[in-house]
Design a protein around this motif. Sequence first.
Motif, PDB file in Angstrom:
ATOM      1  N   GLY A  37      52.230  -1.055  17.860  1.00 21.01           N
ATOM      2  CA  GLY A  37      52.344   0.400  17.787  1.00 21.01           C
ATOM      3  C   GLY A  37      51.096   1.031  18.348  1.00 21.01           C
ATOM      4  N   ARG A  38      51.150   2.305  18.494  1.00 20.11           N
ATOM      5  CA  ARG A  38      50.032   3.014  19.067  1.00 20.11           C
ATOM      6  C   ARG A  38      48.959   3.217  18.014  1.00 20.11           C
ATOM      7  N   PRO A  39      47.701   2.835  18.286  1.00 16.22           N
ATOM      8  CA  PRO A  39      46.638   3.027  17.302  1.00 16.22           C
ATOM      9  C   PRO A  39      46.260   4.499  17.205  1.00 16.22           C
ATOM     10  N   SER A  40      45.803   4.898  16.047  1.00 14.91           N
ATOM     11  CA  SER A  40      45.391   6.281  15.845  1.00 14.91           C
ATOM     12  C   SER A  40      44.035   6.502  16.499  1.00 14.91           C
ATOM     13  N   THR A  41      43.998   7.443  17.431  1.00 17.43           N
ATOM     14  CA  THR A  41      42.734   7.738  18.112  1.00 17.43           C
ATOM     15  C   THR A  41      42.163   9.074  17.665  1.00 17.43           C
ATOM     16  N   SER A  42      42.934   9.833  16.893  1.00 19.05           N
ATOM     17  CA  SER A  42      42.459  11.155  16.499  1.00 19.05           C
ATOM     18  C   SER A  42      41.778  11.152  15.141  1.00 19.05           C
ATOM     19  N   LYS A  43      42.103  10.225  14.274  1.00 19.04           N
ATOM     20  CA  LYS A  43      41.499  10.192  12.939  1.00 19.04           C
ATOM     21  C   LYS A  43      40.320   9.210  12.955  1.00 19.04           C
ATOM     22  N   THR A  44      39.240   9.649  13.599  1.00 16.04           N
ATOM     23  CA  THR A  44      38.046   8.832  13.707  1.00 16.04           C
ATOM     24  C   THR A  44      36.932   9.457  12.877  1.00 16.04           C
ATOM     25  N   ASP A  45      35.895   8.680  12.621  1.00 15.38           N
ATOM     26  CA  ASP A  45      34.750   9.199  11.868  1.00 15.38           C
ATOM     27  C   ASP A  45      34.110  10.381  12.588  1.00 15.38           C
ATOM     28  N   GLU A  46      34.103  10.317  13.907  1.00 19.44           N
ATOM     29  CA  GLU A  46      33.518  11.407  14.703  1.00 19.44           C
ATOM     30  C   GLU A  46      34.297  12.705  14.497  1.00 19.44           C
ATOM     31  N   ASN A  47      35.628  12.620  14.547  1.00 21.04           N
ATOM     32  CA  ASN A  47      36.448  13.813  14.346  1.00 21.04           C
ATOM     33  C   ASN A  47      36.359  14.326  12.913  1.00 21.04           C
ATOM     34  N   ILE A  48      36.286  13.423  11.952  1.00 21.35           N
ATOM     35  CA  ILE A  48      36.139  13.838  10.553  1.00 21.35           C
ATOM     36  C   ILE A  48      34.830  14.593  10.376  1.00 21.35           C
ATOM     37  N   ASP A  49      33.750  14.096  10.988  1.00 19.57           N
ATOM     38  CA  ASP A  49      32.456  14.787  10.899  1.00 19.57           C
ATOM     39  C   ASP A  49      32.506  16.149  11.580  1.00 19.57           C
ATOM     40  N   LYS A  50      33.201  16.240  12.715  1.00 23.03           N
ATOM     41  CA  LYS A  50      33.326  17.526  13.410  1.00 23.03           C
ATOM     42  C   LYS A  50      34.081  18.533  12.545  1.00 23.03           C
ATOM     43  N   ILE A  51      35.157  18.070  11.893  1.00 18.28           N
ATOM     44  CA  ILE A  51      35.926  18.964  11.020  1.00 18.28           C
ATOM     45  C   ILE A  51      35.061  19.436   9.856  1.00 18.28           C
ATOM     46  N   LYS A  52      34.282  18.531   9.261  1.00 19.87           N
ATOM     47  CA  LYS A  52      33.364  18.915   8.177  1.00 19.87           C
ATOM     48  C   LYS A  52      32.403  19.990   8.639  1.00 19.87           C
ATOM     49  N   ASP A  69      40.794  23.291  18.705  1.00 19.46           N
ATOM     50  CA  ASP A  69      39.389  23.124  19.083  1.00 19.46           C
ATOM     51  C   ASP A  69      39.036  21.665  19.342  1.00 19.46           C
ATOM     52  N   LEU A  70      39.593  20.761  18.538  1.00 15.07           N
ATOM     53  CA  LEU A  70      39.274  19.337  18.669  1.00 15.07           C
ATOM     54  C   LEU A  70      40.249  18.599  19.588  1.00 15.07           C
ATOM     55  N   ASN A  71      41.318  19.283  19.997  1.00 18.20           N
ATOM     56  CA  ASN A  71      42.333  18.699  20.870  1.00 18.20           C
ATOM     57  C   ASN A  71      42.977  17.458  20.234  1.00 18.20           C
ATOM     58  N   ILE A  72      43.332  17.594  18.955  1.00 18.86           N
ATOM     59  CA  ILE A  72      44.055  16.533  18.251  1.00 18.86           C
ATOM     60  C   ILE A  72      45.270  17.146  17.565  1.00 18.86           C
ATOM     61  N   ALA A  73      46.167  16.313  17.085  1.00 18.46           N
ATOM     62  CA  ALA A  73      47.430  16.773  16.517  1.00 18.46           C
ATOM     63  C   ALA A  73      47.219  17.521  15.200  1.00 18.46           C
ATOM     64  N   TYR A  74      48.110  18.474  14.964  1.00 12.43           N
ATOM     65  CA  TYR A  74      48.101  19.274  13.742  1.00 12.43           C
ATOM     66  C   TYR A  74      48.188  18.357  12.509  1.00 12.43           C
ATOM     67  N   GLY A  75      49.113  17.381  12.549  1.00 18.76           N
ATOM     68  CA  GLY A  75      49.300  16.461  11.424  1.00 18.76           C
ATOM     69  C   GLY A  75      48.073  15.608  11.153  1.00 18.76           C
ATOM     70  N   SER A  76      47.349  15.241  12.206  1.00 18.08           N
ATOM     71  CA  SER A  76      46.134  14.442  12.029  1.00 18.08           C
ATOM     72  C   SER A  76      45.040  15.259  11.331  1.00 18.08           C
ATOM     73  N   VAL A  77      44.906  16.516  11.734  1.00 13.71           N
ATOM     74  CA  VAL A  77      43.920  17.391  11.084  1.00 13.71           C
ATOM     75  C   VAL A  77      44.305  17.596   9.626  1.00 13.71           C
ATOM     76  N   LEU A  81      42.059  16.599   6.340  1.00  6.91           N
ATOM     77  CA  LEU A  81      41.685  17.588   5.331  1.00  6.91           C
ATOM     78  C   LEU A  81      42.110  17.155   3.928  1.00  6.91           C
ATOM     79  N   VAL A  82      43.324  16.657   3.807  1.00  4.21           N
ATOM     80  CA  VAL A  82      43.847  16.303   2.490  1.00  4.21           C
ATOM     81  C   VAL A  82      43.339  14.947   2.019  1.00  4.21           C
ATOM     82  N   SER A  83      43.463  13.929   2.864  1.00  4.84           N
ATOM     83  CA  SER A  83      43.144  12.558   2.450  1.00  4.84           C
ATOM     84  C   SER A  83      41.649  12.263   2.460  1.00  4.84           C
ATOM     85  N   ASP A  84      40.966  12.624   3.545  1.00  5.68           N
ATOM     86  CA  ASP A  84      39.567  12.241   3.698  1.00  5.68           C
ATOM     87  C   ASP A  84      38.592  13.242   3.081  1.00  5.68           C
TER      88      ASP A  84
END
Length: 149
Positions: A37-52, A69-77, A81-84
């Motif tokens: 399957g396709r690996p998740s490329t949007s839920k990375t530590d870098e993106n989590i830090d940017k969202i924070k 702003d981050l050019n990632i999927a709505y569901g990933s953001v 927000l909820v899980s991490d």
Amino acid sequence: MLEKCFGNDTLSRSNVFRWHERFRSGRESVEDDKRSGRPSTSKTDENIDKIKEMLSENRKLTIRELAEDLNIAYGSVQDVLVSDLGLRRVAAKLVQKDLNFMQKKDRVEIAKDMISKAESDLTFIKRIITGGETWIYEYDTQSRHQANE
């Protein structure tokens, strides 16, 4: 007997036999095998830090704005927000369920301020009012109309 005890949470009979055969043939891990399957490329530590960081600057950002702003999927953001980060939406603002990075940052700043005041004024410590274990949070909530403006 297992079905009577655990109900719907019990493995089916065929799955029990399948797992028994796998362990009998030498399997040692209880973890699932890797799947294609396709690996998740949007839920990375870098993106989590940017969202924070973005939320530290402006808590009223929407999930859609963060995603664009981050050019990632709505569901990933939303998952970040909820899980991490443990956040939830209340009156057009993201607020925490439990103590999270924003509260920790505020507490560090308050503690540093109190330490500097205590060093300059020895009577400052005697004037601190303490309370119980109840925390009351104040949020300046807005109506939907105000939030849309």
